[in-house]
Design a protein around this motif. Structure first.
Motif, PDB file in Angstrom:
ATOM      1  N   ASP A 146      71.795  44.768  64.959  1.00  0.00           N
ATOM      2  CA  ASP A 146      72.619  44.852  63.588  1.00  0.00           C
ATOM      3  C   ASP A 146      72.110  45.708  62.679  1.00  0.00           C
ATOM      4  O   ASP A 146      70.839  45.791  62.633  1.00  0.00           O
ATOM      5  N   SER A 147      72.884  46.014  61.688  1.00  0.00           N
ATOM      6  CA  SER A 147      72.345  46.568  60.363  1.00  0.00           C
ATOM      7  C   SER A 147      72.811  45.755  59.285  1.00  0.00           C
ATOM      8  O   SER A 147      73.848  45.367  59.108  1.00  0.00           O
ATOM      9  N   ALA A 199      77.695  53.575  46.292  1.00  0.00           N
ATOM     10  CA  ALA A 199      78.735  54.275  45.455  1.00  0.00           C
ATOM     11  C   ALA A 199      78.461  53.855  43.983  1.00  0.00           C
ATOM     12  O   ALA A 199      78.361  52.880  43.605  1.00  0.00           O
TER      13      ALA A 199
ATOM     14  N   LYS B  71      82.051  53.144  48.750  1.00  0.00           N
ATOM     15  CA  LYS B  71      81.640  51.507  48.408  1.00  0.00           C
ATOM     16  C   LYS B  71      81.446  50.717  49.835  1.00  0.00           C
ATOM     17  O   LYS B  71      82.334  51.235  50.655  1.00  0.00           O
ATOM     18  N   LEU B  72      80.644  50.104  50.275  1.00  0.00           N
ATOM     19  CA  LEU B  72      80.534  49.509  51.254  1.00  0.00           C
ATOM     20  C   LEU B  72      81.504  48.320  51.598  1.00  0.00           C
ATOM     21  O   LEU B  72      81.771  47.736  50.553  1.00  0.00           O
ATOM     22  N   ARG B  75      78.185  44.076  53.920  1.00  0.00           N
ATOM     23  CA  ARG B  75      76.770  44.160  54.173  1.00  0.00           C
ATOM     24  C   ARG B  75      76.036  44.055  55.491  1.00  0.00           C
ATOM     25  O   ARG B  75      74.837  44.180  55.687  1.00  0.00           O
ATOM     26  N   HIS B  76      77.056  43.494  56.340  1.00  0.00           N
ATOM     27  CA  HIS B  76      76.511  43.274  57.739  1.00  0.00           C
ATOM     28  C   HIS B  76      77.134  43.837  58.731  1.00  0.00           C
ATOM     29  O   HIS B  76      78.452  43.497  58.760  1.00  0.00           O
ATOM     30  N   VAL B  77      76.562  45.003  59.453  1.00  0.00           N
ATOM     31  CA  VAL B  77      77.563  45.687  60.409  1.00  0.00           C
ATOM     32  C   VAL B  77      77.121  45.249  61.555  1.00  0.00           C
ATOM     33  O   VAL B  77      75.818  45.323  62.228  1.00  0.00           O
ATOM     34  N   THR B  78      77.827  44.662  62.558  1.00  0.00           N
ATOM     35  CA  THR B  78      77.440  44.089  63.898  1.00  0.00           C
ATOM     36  C   THR B  78      78.382  44.591  64.865  1.00  0.00           C
ATOM     37  O   THR B  78      79.663  44.574  64.561  1.00  0.00           O
ATOM     38  N   LYS B  79      78.034  44.802  66.099  1.00  0.00           N
ATOM     39  CA  LYS B  79      78.873  44.833  67.236  1.00  0.00           C
ATOM     40  C   LYS B  79      79.287  43.669  67.900  1.00  0.00           C
ATOM     41  O   LYS B  79      80.368  43.723  68.660  1.00  0.00           O
ATOM     42  N   HIS B  80      78.424  42.672  67.957  1.00  0.00           N
ATOM     43  CA  HIS B  80      78.935  41.340  68.654  1.00  0.00           C
ATOM     44  C   HIS B  80      78.558  40.282  67.617  1.00  0.00           C
ATOM     45  O   HIS B  80      77.791  39.856  67.305  1.00  0.00           O
ATOM     46  N   PRO B  81      79.871  39.839  67.061  1.00  0.00           N
ATOM     47  CA  PRO B  81      79.666  38.974  65.728  1.00  0.00           C
ATOM     48  C   PRO B  81      79.563  37.582  66.137  1.00  0.00           C
ATOM     49  O   PRO B  81      79.124  36.668  65.472  1.00  0.00           O
ATOM     50  N   SER B  82      79.810  37.178  67.585  1.00  0.00           N
ATOM     51  CA  SER B  82      79.626  36.056  68.102  1.00  0.00           C
ATOM     52  C   SER B  82      78.766  35.804  69.404  1.00  0.00           C
ATOM     53  O   SER B  82      78.869  36.547  69.981  1.00  0.00           O
ATOM     54  N   VAL B  83      77.865  34.743  69.149  1.00  0.00           N
ATOM     55  CA  VAL B  83      76.828  34.492  70.023  1.00  0.00           C
ATOM     56  C   VAL B  83      77.366  33.478  71.034  1.00  0.00           C
ATOM     57  O   VAL B  83      77.529  33.198  72.359  1.00  0.00           O
ATOM     58  N   GLN B  84      77.524  32.254  70.062  1.00  0.00           N
ATOM     59  CA  GLN B  84      77.981  31.035  70.930  1.00  0.00           C
ATOM     60  C   GLN B  84      79.681  30.919  71.162  1.00  0.00           C
ATOM     61  O   GLN B  84      79.934  29.984  71.349  1.00  0.00           O
TER      62      GLN B  84
END
Lengths: 259, 93
Positions: A146-147, A199, B71-72, B75-84
């Motif tokens: 993750d980032s 930004a 503008k973001l 704040r959290h960029v993920t490819k696998h949002p869920s584990v369980q």
């Protein structure tokens, strides 16, 4: 009258801060008295609380004596701590020449600096493990690869390895480990990807019909972290063996032929 | 000019992975140009700036990726949002 009102609001402020800051470490102490980590966190929060009181001291010097008895006891304790606090506060703006100070200040932000690596295979494939990690005052649910964007972390440059040691929860498909409030043996490895500015946000203030208009631009400094590894929990390893796969493939073929 | 004499050599040594090129362009303001791996160019005008400020901007360009400054969203960029498994109202513990 005004003096009394000021003191009451100050006392209310202090009690609010006590309830916010002191309560979590105290509960940790009640639950786990043997573990050293909660004991370490308590003095830090006490120090910050006393630093707030050191400012309010100037206001309360000429106040009424009714509620001052409670205040006085805490003031005496604060006076011993204030000397250390002032030294620490004055050093915050300067360069940290001794490395020990860096590691201390870094520990406050819940990360430990590791060395740079050039040819290190740090980036693994995705593992189904997650952790809840706290950096500064923000908490993130984090998994491998993750980032994360956090406030600008001092004392670390681009391409640095970090170890985030304030881990509150670890989870996998089969197991969940909850920390109270921290897990002492868990570690989350991360790499600093960039230090960049957000930004521009324009802060515009206006009061109508009063000829008052202010414009201010603000760019927040952020750090992008890439999470590489989570340690402290059992991970299920999917072993890719050649033989079992072939056997599995052969059986359906035979069954199909028989049928 | 002062920056190029005093602080550019140290900047070059600290970043051996960067290719630092100096050009004299007449009739234009002095500027710093950063070329990033995603073919992005970031230009910063350094007219009337002290060497310390120029160094600060240079380090900022060096620290940043060539992302577009937007503008973001999260704040959290993920490819696998869920584990369980993602929670729904049907899930029971």
């Amino acid at each position: 009258m005004a003096h009394r009102r000021c003191l009451l609001s100050l006392a209310r402020h202090a009690t609010a801060i006590i309830s916010q800051k002191k309560m979590p470490p105290l509960s940790a102490v009640e639950v786990l008295t043997r573990k050293p980590n909660p004991a370490i966190t308590i003095p830090n929060s006490e120090l910050s609380w006393f630093s707030f009181w050191s400012h309010s001291r100037h206001f309360s010097s000429s106040k009424s004596e009714d509620s001052e008895t409670e205040v006085e006891v805490e003031m005496e304790e604060a006076s011993d701590v204030e000397a250390e606090n002032d030294n620490a506060a004055s050093d915050l703006g300067r360069d940290y020449s001794p490395e020990e100070k860096e590691t201390e200040a870094v520990a406050i932000g819940y990360k430990v600096l590791g060395p740079l690596q050039r040819s290190d295979r740090v980036f693994k494939d995705y593992e189904p493990v997650f952790a809840v990690v706290q950096i500064g005052s923000h908490q993130f649910k984090v998994s491998n690869g993750d980032s994360i964007f956090t406030e600008r972390l001092k004392f670390c440059e681009v391409n640095d390895k970090l170890i985030l040691n304030k881990v509150l929860l670890l989870g996998s498909p089969t197991q969940t480990i909850i920390g109270r409030p921290i897990l002492p043996d868990a570690a989350v490895h991360a790499v600093v990807e960039e230090h960049a500015l957000d930004a521009k946000v324009i802060i515009f203030k206006k009061k109508r019909r009063k000829n008052y208009r202010r414009t201010k631009g603000h760019r927040q400094e952020l750090t992008k972290l890439r999470i590489t590894d989570i340690q402290g929990i059992e991970k299920q390893e999917i072993k890719t063996d050649g033989k079992p796969l072939k056997a599995a493939v052969k059986n359906p073929e035979k069954i199909a032929a028989a049928v | 000019m002062a920056f190029m004499e005093s602080e550019l050599p140290t900047f070059k040594e600290k970043n051996p992975q960067l290719e630092v090129v100096t050009e004299l362009i007449r009739g234009q303001h002095p500027h710093l140009k950063g070329f990033y791996k995603n073919k992005n160019e970031r230009v910063v005008c350094v007219k009337n700036m002290t060497p310390e400020d120029i160094l600060l901007y240079a380090t900022r360009l060096r620290n940043a990726l060539g992302r577009k400054v937007v503008k973001l969203r999260t704040r959290h960029v993920t490819k696998h949002p869920s584990v369980q498994g993602t929670w729904t109202t049907d899930v029971k513990f």
